[in-house]
Design an enzyme around this catalytic site. Sequence first.
Site, PDB file in Angstrom:
ATOM      1  N   GLU A  50       0.849  -1.194   0.000  1.00 28.47           N
ATOM      2  CA  GLU A  50       0.000   0.000   0.000  1.00 28.47           C
ATOM      3  C   GLU A  50       0.884   1.244   0.000  1.00 28.47           C
ATOM      4  OE1 GLU A  50      -1.583   0.221   4.449  1.00 28.47           O
ATOM      5  OE2 GLU A  50      -1.178  -1.799   3.781  1.00 28.47           O
TER       6      GLU A  50
ATOM      7  N   LYS B  34       2.610   4.715   1.079  1.00 29.82           N
ATOM      8  CA  LYS B  34       2.919   5.340   2.357  1.00 29.82           C
ATOM      9  C   LYS B  34       2.543   6.805   2.215  1.00 29.82           C
ATOM     10  CE  LYS B  34       6.702   5.680   5.672  1.00 29.82           C
ATOM     11  NZ  LYS B  34       6.507   7.094   5.970  1.00 29.82           N
TER      12      LYS B  34
ATOM     13  N   ASP C 196       2.029  10.704   3.545  1.00 32.34           N
ATOM     14  CA  ASP C 196       2.824  11.565   4.406  1.00 32.34           C
ATOM     15  C   ASP C 196       1.907  12.497   5.182  1.00 32.34           C
ATOM     16  OD1 ASP C 196       5.205  12.297   5.402  1.00 32.34           O
ATOM     17  OD2 ASP C 196       5.787  13.594   3.738  1.00 32.34           O
TER      18      ASP C 196
ATOM     19  N   TYR D 291      -4.653   2.338   8.217  1.00 36.09           N
ATOM     20  CA  TYR D 291      -3.771   1.325   7.634  1.00 36.09           C
ATOM     21  C   TYR D 291      -3.526   0.114   8.530  1.00 36.09           C
ATOM     22  CZ  TYR D 291      -0.366   4.028  10.334  1.00 36.09           C
ATOM     23  OH  TYR D 291       0.281   4.697  11.331  1.00 36.09           O
TER      24      TYR D 291
ATOM     25  N   LYS E 139      11.108   3.712   0.262  1.00 33.97           N
ATOM     26  CA  LYS E 139      10.881   5.152   0.089  1.00 33.97           C
ATOM     27  C   LYS E 139      11.079   5.603  -1.358  1.00 33.97           C
ATOM     28  CE  LYS E 139      11.207   7.691   3.541  1.00 33.97           C
ATOM     29  NZ  LYS E 139      10.373   8.331   4.551  1.00 33.97           N
TER      30      LYS E 139
ATOM     31  N   CYS F 247      14.393  48.291 -14.690  1.00 36.93           N
ATOM     32  CA  CYS F 247      13.689  47.103 -15.165  1.00 36.93           C
ATOM     33  C   CYS F 247      14.595  46.339 -16.133  1.00 36.93           C
ATOM     34  CB  CYS F 247      12.402  47.514 -15.862  1.00 36.93           C
ATOM     35  SG  CYS F 247      11.608  46.161 -16.752  1.00 36.93           S
TER      36      CYS F 247
ATOM     37  N   CYS G 245      12.851  46.723 -19.851  1.00 37.94           N
ATOM     38  CA  CYS G 245      12.703  47.984 -20.584  1.00 37.94           C
ATOM     39  C   CYS G 245      13.635  49.072 -20.071  1.00 37.94           C
ATOM     40  CB  CYS G 245      11.258  48.467 -20.527  1.00 37.94           C
ATOM     41  SG  CYS G 245      10.780  49.052 -18.892  1.00 37.94           S
TER      42      CYS G 245
ATOM     43  N   CYS H 107       8.197  47.614 -12.114  1.00 41.02           N
ATOM     44  CA  CYS H 107       8.533  48.463 -13.246  1.00 41.02           C
ATOM     45  C   CYS H 107       7.325  49.359 -13.481  1.00 41.02           C
ATOM     46  CB  CYS H 107       8.802  47.595 -14.474  1.00 41.02           C
ATOM     47  SG  CYS H 107       8.727  48.520 -16.010  1.00 41.02           S
TER      48      CYS H 107
HETATM   49 ZN    ZN Z   1       9.900  47.280 -17.643  1.00 43.55          ZN
END
Ligand code: ZN
Length: 671
Positions: A115, A117, A119, A229, A317, A411, A414, A429
């Site tokens: 089955e 596991k 978490d 389980y 695991k 920026c 640009c 920006c």
């Molecule tokens: Zn810009």
Amino acid sequence: MSAPADIRKKVEKLREKVNYHNYRYYVLDNPEVTDAEYDRLMRELESLEREYPDLVTPDSPTQRVGAQPVEAFGTVRHAVPMLSIQNALSEDEVREWIGRVERGLSGEKVRYSLEPKLDGLAVELVYEGGVLTVGSTRGDGHTGENITENLRTVKSIPLRLLGRKVKVPSLIEVRGEVVIKRDDFERLNEERRKAGEEPFANPRNAAAGSCRQLNPAITASRPLTIFIYGIGRVEGLSFETHSEALDYLTELGLKVVDKRRVVDTCEEIFDFYGELLEARETFPYEMDGLVIKVNSFVLQKRLGVRSRSPRYILAYKFPAHEGTTKLEDVVWQVGRTGALTPVAVLKPVGIGGVTVSRASLHNQDEIRRLDARIGDTVVVQRAGDVIPKVVRVVASKRTGGEKAPQVPEKCPVCNSGVIFTEGEVVPRCQNIACPAQVKGNIIHFAQRTALDIDGLGEKLVDQLVDNGMIRDPGDLYSLKEEEVAALERMGRKSAENLINAIDKSRSAPFARVIYGLGIRHVGEHVARVLAGHFSNIDQLASASVDELVGIPEIGPIVADSIYGYFREDHNRRFLGKLRDAGVRLEAEEGPQKKRIFEGLTFVFTGGLDTMTRDEAGEMVESLGGRASGSVSARTDYVVAGKDPGSKLDKAKKLGIEIIDEEKFRRMCNLD
Ligand SMILES: [Zn+2]
């Protein structure tokens, strides 16, 4: 007043029904009745219990939530210790374990139960006479914390076991994992971030943290579920195999994972492991491996326990979701709102079978919190389908040559100035013509959940913007087929398809158009709320902040953002283009126009002045919402009239918004 026998019987019948439907809904994910029918049964039960309080029992489905917060948890001693499990990380280690098991059982035919596991948080539930009496954490395996009141609020945990098909034992202790769905986990974290709270590190922490709340009402508000389980102690019953025991537990109404299998060989184990590993990213819950158990209880007993872990169980695991690598650089991406987001450039590293070379750093605050510097060795985590993220720095590996990443002053796209808006951690920006913003806006506008322009992908948008063919999404409507066909990698056919898709988008629903505008803080849901409230874009554009705040679910930040948007010249020009192009800027005729309560659940308590409760319920439903008889974590609003009942207290405990009749009438646009 003591209840007559027929009432007593009726209450028992109702509880049985409610429990059964609860089981269909929360355990089997396969409801047999509508929510309304379920609510009706629940209401009937509540009203009988109110009339005959001596009939209320702790295992009644009406009693899930309601316990008072505690100062600290008591402890619970596990009658049968909850032992730890040995881990294997490779096929070789699994083969060695199988070898030891089969040598230990010299010549016996061994079958293995498999089955996933999951978490989450390991817990134990004790049922006495079929009724849940104690729920506790695993703790150190011998002693855990008593979190009974919290576990009672988890709807997939039955307060009373089902005895429809099988005999209910006088005592049974079952073990399971409390988990949270990955998408619920993301939503919960989003809410926490918005509320300024620390997000949970992973779904396991979210499940554990939610279960260990001193106030059960908080646990009740979290979307938790359980998968059982195994069994600890049981009286009056015995099983030959683990798989048989799990089948029996499902008959008792307990939720058991259905992805399980019994096999004979190593190869079959590896096949199932492979299947689970493949399903890992799409499975709704976090899985971290495969549990292999010797299926026969007799053989389990013969193998026994070796230094704190049983010899008959192994956890194989999954490979780690984490990897360690070097942070080579931090680059800044510009989004459609102009926000600059830092992205970690990594030395490529394989994590769980995928090569990762970029990871999210979220924002400048996160970089500071991590104290991440260029040149650092960092731990990167991949969870589900989300973008990998840097989770921590290995400070011990520093050489002194690392340098802190700087927020750019210009920026990166640009080259215009970047500023921090007051109260925000995100630099932006400010250039509305910034190609990064323009492209982002067009992609947002064209996406499936907005104007749905099929075929308008990122590469094409790059070309259209870089060639100066469009400056905002409104320009899409004046594109000519010949111009598009002349672009690189475009043929006549795809150009024709694109123009057709653009053409079709003119009749997209009003709500999607509002969403497509890209107003900050206006997501799909808020867009639907606005489309239900305003009959056209001009009404929306001229609404005052006060008017906007008066609409349910519109808060001051959203209202300010909407108001500001329509006062920007360039947005008005953009809207003008949409209008000229014949894009739908008004609400559709017909019933969907007024479904302003879509997805909302209302509960009424106490007497109303201007209408009966039934009329109020009909009003809610005619506007697309639900009227329910009982308060739960799923309730959105409780409308409190004169002399409200216990529902009001419950709503307060659950932190549900309580409104009066006047506010309710305003929400319905009655006043
Ligand atoms: Zn810009």
